[in-house]
Structures are given as C-alpha cells and as structure tokens.
Design an enzyme around this catalytic site. Structure first.
Site, mmCIF file in Angstrom:
data_model
loop_
_atom_site.group_PDB
_atom_site.id
_atom_site.type_symbol
_atom_site.label_atom_id
_atom_site.label_comp_id
_atom_site.label_asym_id
_atom_site.label_seq_id
_atom_site.Cartn_x
_atom_site.Cartn_y
_atom_site.Cartn_z
ATOM 1 N N GLY A 16 0.814 -1.220 0.000
ATOM 2 C CA GLY A 16 0.000 0.000 0.000
ATOM 3 C C GLY A 16 0.847 1.269 0.000
ATOM 4 O O GLY A 16 0.360 2.343 0.363
ATOM 5 N N THR A 18 2.138 3.212 -2.519
ATOM 6 C CA THR A 18 1.694 4.305 -3.387
ATOM 7 C C THR A 18 0.411 4.926 -2.833
ATOM 8 O O THR A 18 0.253 6.151 -2.813
ATOM 9 C CB THR A 18 1.471 3.789 -4.825
ATOM 10 O OG1 THR A 18 2.662 3.124 -5.248
ATOM 11 C CG2 THR A 18 1.155 4.925 -5.781
ATOM 12 N N GLU A 35 6.999 5.825 -8.108
ATOM 13 C CA GLU A 35 7.689 4.918 -9.015
ATOM 14 C C GLU A 35 6.836 4.694 -10.260
ATOM 15 O O GLU A 35 5.622 4.533 -10.157
ATOM 16 C CB GLU A 35 7.802 3.581 -8.294
ATOM 17 C CG GLU A 35 8.500 2.553 -9.072
ATOM 18 C CD GLU A 35 9.740 2.139 -8.331
ATOM 19 O OE1 GLU A 35 10.791 2.735 -8.589
ATOM 20 O OE2 GLU A 35 9.614 1.268 -7.493
ATOM 21 N N ASP A 86 7.221 7.177 -2.714
ATOM 22 C CA ASP A 86 6.648 5.842 -2.444
ATOM 23 C C ASP A 86 7.706 4.737 -2.495
ATOM 24 O O ASP A 86 7.373 3.566 -2.639
ATOM 25 C CB ASP A 86 5.436 5.551 -3.344
ATOM 26 C CG ASP A 86 5.801 5.226 -4.792
ATOM 27 O OD1 ASP A 86 6.987 5.345 -5.163
ATOM 28 O OD2 ASP A 86 4.889 4.848 -5.557
ATOM 29 N N GLU A 147 1.643 -9.809 -12.263
ATOM 30 C CA GLU A 147 1.851 -10.168 -10.852
ATOM 31 C C GLU A 147 0.888 -11.261 -10.388
ATOM 32 O O GLU A 147 0.921 -11.648 -9.216
ATOM 33 C CB GLU A 147 1.631 -8.935 -9.957
ATOM 34 C CG GLU A 147 2.715 -7.889 -10.085
ATOM 35 C CD GLU A 147 2.457 -6.630 -9.271
ATOM 36 O OE1 GLU A 147 3.403 -5.867 -9.063
ATOM 37 O OE2 GLU A 147 1.297 -6.411 -8.859
HETATM 38 N N1 LIG Z 1 -4.789 -0.234 3.735
HETATM 39 C C1 LIG Z 1 -5.346 -0.742 2.642
HETATM 40 N N2 LIG Z 1 -6.502 -1.404 2.761
HETATM 41 C C2 LIG Z 1 -7.086 -1.958 1.696
HETATM 42 N N3 LIG Z 1 -6.591 -1.906 0.436
HETATM 43 C C3 LIG Z 1 -5.455 -1.252 0.259
HETATM 44 C C4 LIG Z 1 -4.764 -0.646 1.340
HETATM 45 N N4 LIG Z 1 -3.644 -0.090 0.863
HETATM 46 C C5 LIG Z 1 -3.633 -0.337 -0.453
HETATM 47 N N5 LIG Z 1 -4.720 -1.024 -0.827
HETATM 48 C C6 LIG Z 1 -5.007 -1.517 -2.178
HETATM 49 O O1 LIG Z 1 -4.044 -2.551 -2.408
HETATM 50 C C7 LIG Z 1 -3.529 -2.462 -3.738
HETATM 51 C C8 LIG Z 1 -2.016 -2.234 -3.693
HETATM 52 O O2 LIG Z 1 -1.752 -0.937 -3.193
HETATM 53 P P1 LIG Z 1 -0.530 -0.058 -3.731
HETATM 54 O O3 LIG Z 1 -0.495 -0.080 -5.219
HETATM 55 O O4 LIG Z 1 -0.623 1.245 -3.042
HETATM 56 O O5 LIG Z 1 0.684 -0.920 -3.158
HETATM 57 P P2 LIG Z 1 2.258 -0.700 -3.315
HETATM 58 O O6 LIG Z 1 2.869 -1.074 -2.016
HETATM 59 O O7 LIG Z 1 2.541 0.676 -3.825
HETATM 60 O O8 LIG Z 1 2.616 -1.774 -4.431
HETATM 61 P P3 LIG Z 1 3.977 -2.084 -5.206
HETATM 62 O O9 LIG Z 1 4.889 -2.744 -4.226
HETATM 63 O O10 LIG Z 1 3.598 -3.047 -6.254
HETATM 64 O O11 LIG Z 1 4.494 -0.811 -5.748
HETATM 65 C C9 LIG Z 1 -4.287 -1.346 -4.429
HETATM 66 O O12 LIG Z 1 -5.370 -1.922 -5.133
HETATM 67 C C10 LIG Z 1 -4.778 -0.476 -3.267
HETATM 68 O O13 LIG Z 1 -5.985 0.197 -3.593
HETATM 69 N N1 LIG Z 2 13.101 -7.381 -8.568
HETATM 70 C C1 LIG Z 2 12.656 -6.178 -8.200
HETATM 71 N N2 LIG Z 2 13.535 -5.239 -7.795
HETATM 72 C C2 LIG Z 2 13.132 -4.005 -7.367
HETATM 73 O O1 LIG Z 2 13.958 -3.147 -7.002
HETATM 74 C C3 LIG Z 2 11.741 -3.750 -7.396
HETATM 75 N N3 LIG Z 2 10.999 -2.666 -7.079
HETATM 76 C C4 LIG Z 2 9.721 -2.970 -7.323
HETATM 77 N N4 LIG Z 2 9.643 -4.242 -7.809
HETATM 78 C C5 LIG Z 2 8.417 -4.899 -8.291
HETATM 79 C C6 LIG Z 2 7.396 -5.192 -7.254
HETATM 80 C C7 LIG Z 2 6.093 -4.978 -7.998
HETATM 81 O O2 LIG Z 2 5.761 -6.153 -8.727
HETATM 82 C C8 LIG Z 2 6.406 -3.888 -8.997
HETATM 83 C C9 LIG Z 2 6.003 -2.482 -8.589
HETATM 84 O O3 LIG Z 2 6.546 -2.117 -7.379
HETATM 85 O O4 LIG Z 2 7.812 -3.968 -9.194
HETATM 86 C C10 LIG Z 2 10.878 -4.754 -7.857
HETATM 87 N N5 LIG Z 2 11.326 -5.964 -8.259
#
Ligand SMILES: Nc1ncnc2c1ncn2[C@@H]1O[C@H](COP(=O)(O)OP(=O)(O)OP(=O)(O)O)[C@@H](O)[C@H]1O
Ligand SMILES: Nc1nc(=O)c2ncn([C@H]3C[C@H](O)[C@@H](CO)O3)c2[nH]1
Length: 212
Positions: A16, A18, A35, A86, A147
C-alpha cells in the site's frame, strides 16, 4: 529537526506504499514522488523468468531511481521543499540480494554504492508491515497481469527481508526515524480515523518544520 522533511513510504509488494504516500502527500500538502511501473520493459519478463531477467531489471530500477531521486534532491530537497516518496532507494538492495547471484550480485552491490552513497537520506521511513495473505489479497485486488502468479515463497522471503532491512537501517541510518504501520490491522483506505492516526504520527515527526 533541521533536516527538510523527506518521507519515504516502504514495505513489500502490494503493501500500500503508493496509496499511503498519495494520501499523506495530500494531507501534508507535499509533492509526491511515485515509481513508474507500467512503463518498465523488464518487469513482465522478470516474473516469467527471474534468473534470466533479474540483472536487467535490477539495473533498470536502480538507474531510474537514481535519476529520479537525484533530480528531486537538486530541485526540491536542497531548495527546502519537503517531499514524500513511495520508495526508499535501499529497496534496490533488498530485492537484488535475493534475485541476483555470484558475480552479478557483487557487481550490482558495487554499482549501487557508487550511485547511492551520497544521495540524501530520508528523514522518515513509513514502513508498512503486512502478512503474506494481506499482500496477496492486495496484489489480487490491484490486478496487474504480470503479478497474478506471484510466487508465495518469493513474497514471504521479501516480507522477511524487509523486516531485516528495517532493523539494519535503524542501526546504519540512526538519523532516519522509522514509523511502522501495521498493514494488516490498519485499513487506512476505508477508515479515515486509521489514516488520521498514521498522519498524526508523521506530523509529530515533522513538527516544527515549515511546510509549503
Ligand atoms: N490499507 C489498505 N486497505 C485496503 N486496500 C489497500 C490498502 N492499501 C492499499 N490497498 C489496495 O491494495 C492495492 C495495492 O496498493 P498499492 O499499489 O498502493 O501498493 P504498493 O505497495 O505501492 O505496491 P507495489 O509494491 O507493487 O508498488 C491497491 O489496489 C490499493 O488500492
Ligand atoms: N526485482 C525487483 N527489484 C526491485 O527493485 C523492485 N521494485 C519494485 N519491484 C516490483 C514489485 C512490484 O511487482 C512492482 C512495482 O513495485 O515492481 C521490484 N522488483
């Protein structure tokens, strides 16, 4: 605190980051650095064959983050503008230590340090900690095609690597405050009170520093 607030939201895939970074940036009236995922040419290939594509992918992430953070440092942070991001550049090492092997891992480590050692360090990390089931549910909910077959063992390993990395950063970067958010318990998207509680913790950390 004298340092310009520079907040990095971190946590394993789908935690979560972003979402929370965007919400905090709106609440604190700060620019948000995100990102770029969709334009990454190696991510889809990487998930199909990690050993084959890991070096290209890790280098791609590293070069992009280096450029983005370098620009942010010169254009915003050094001009006194607080920023929320993020990601933390350290995530490059968290992932690469798992996905690379042998000489590639060693070379990557060296390049990582050459590029990043003199970058500005975040004043605060908001670390979203979450269980495997929560992460899988969020990855599923977000629905990025590449994913959808996420290896559970890979994700579980990353959860543990993030834990170790945060413990290590607490020692190696003592100037950085780590605020841990329980991503299983806190649904900051659905519950405004839970988001307010997180935002208050961040505000307390940056209290005294003028925002825009
Ligand atoms: N606290 C929360 N409760 C419920 N759903 C959430 C929460 N936080 C994020 N989400 C949902 O979970 C999904 C992933 O969130 P997000 O894209 O912000 O994750 P991220 O950590 O940035 O991912 P990544 O590692 O892939 O960059 C999205 O669909 C978002 O709407
Ligand atoms: N191998 C690898 N190295 C990284 O530095 C890295 N940063 C993010 N990710 C993957 C996680 C999500 O699928 C998607 C968006 O975050 O990209 C990574 N994967």
């Amino acid at each position: 605190m004298n340092q310009v607030p520079y907040i990095a939201v971190e946590g394993p895939i789908g935690a979560g980051k972003t979402t929370l970074a965007t919400m905090l940036a709106a609440e604190l009236n700060m620019p948000v650095l995100k990102e770029i995922v969709e334009e990454n040419p190696f991510l889809g290939k990487f998930y199909q064959n990690i050993d084959e594509w890991s070096f290209q992918l890790e280098m791609f992430f590293l070069c992009n983050r280096y450029k983005q953070l370098g620009d942010t440092e010169s254009q915003l942070i050094r001009q006194g503008t607080p920023v929320i991001s993020d990601y933390h550049i350290y995530k490059n090492l968290i992932f690469s230590e798992r996905t690379l092997k042998g000489r590639e891992r060693e070379k990557y480590r060296q390049i990582y340090h050459v590029l990043t050692d003199d970058l500005a360090k975040p004043s605060t990390i908001v670390y979203i900690k979450a269980s495997l089931e929560t992460l899988l549910a969020r990855i599923d909910k977000r629905g990025r095609s590449f994913e959808q077959d996420m290896d559970r063992a890979y994700l579980q390993q990353l959860i543990e690597d993030y834990e170790a990395a945060m413990a290590s950063l607490a020692v190696t970067e003592p100037e950085t405050t780590i605020i841990t958010v329980d991503g299983d318990a806190a649904d900051f998207v659905a519950n405004p009170e839970q988001f307010a509680e997180i935002a208050d913790r961040v505000k307390a950390r940056i209290a005294g520093h003028p925002l825009r």
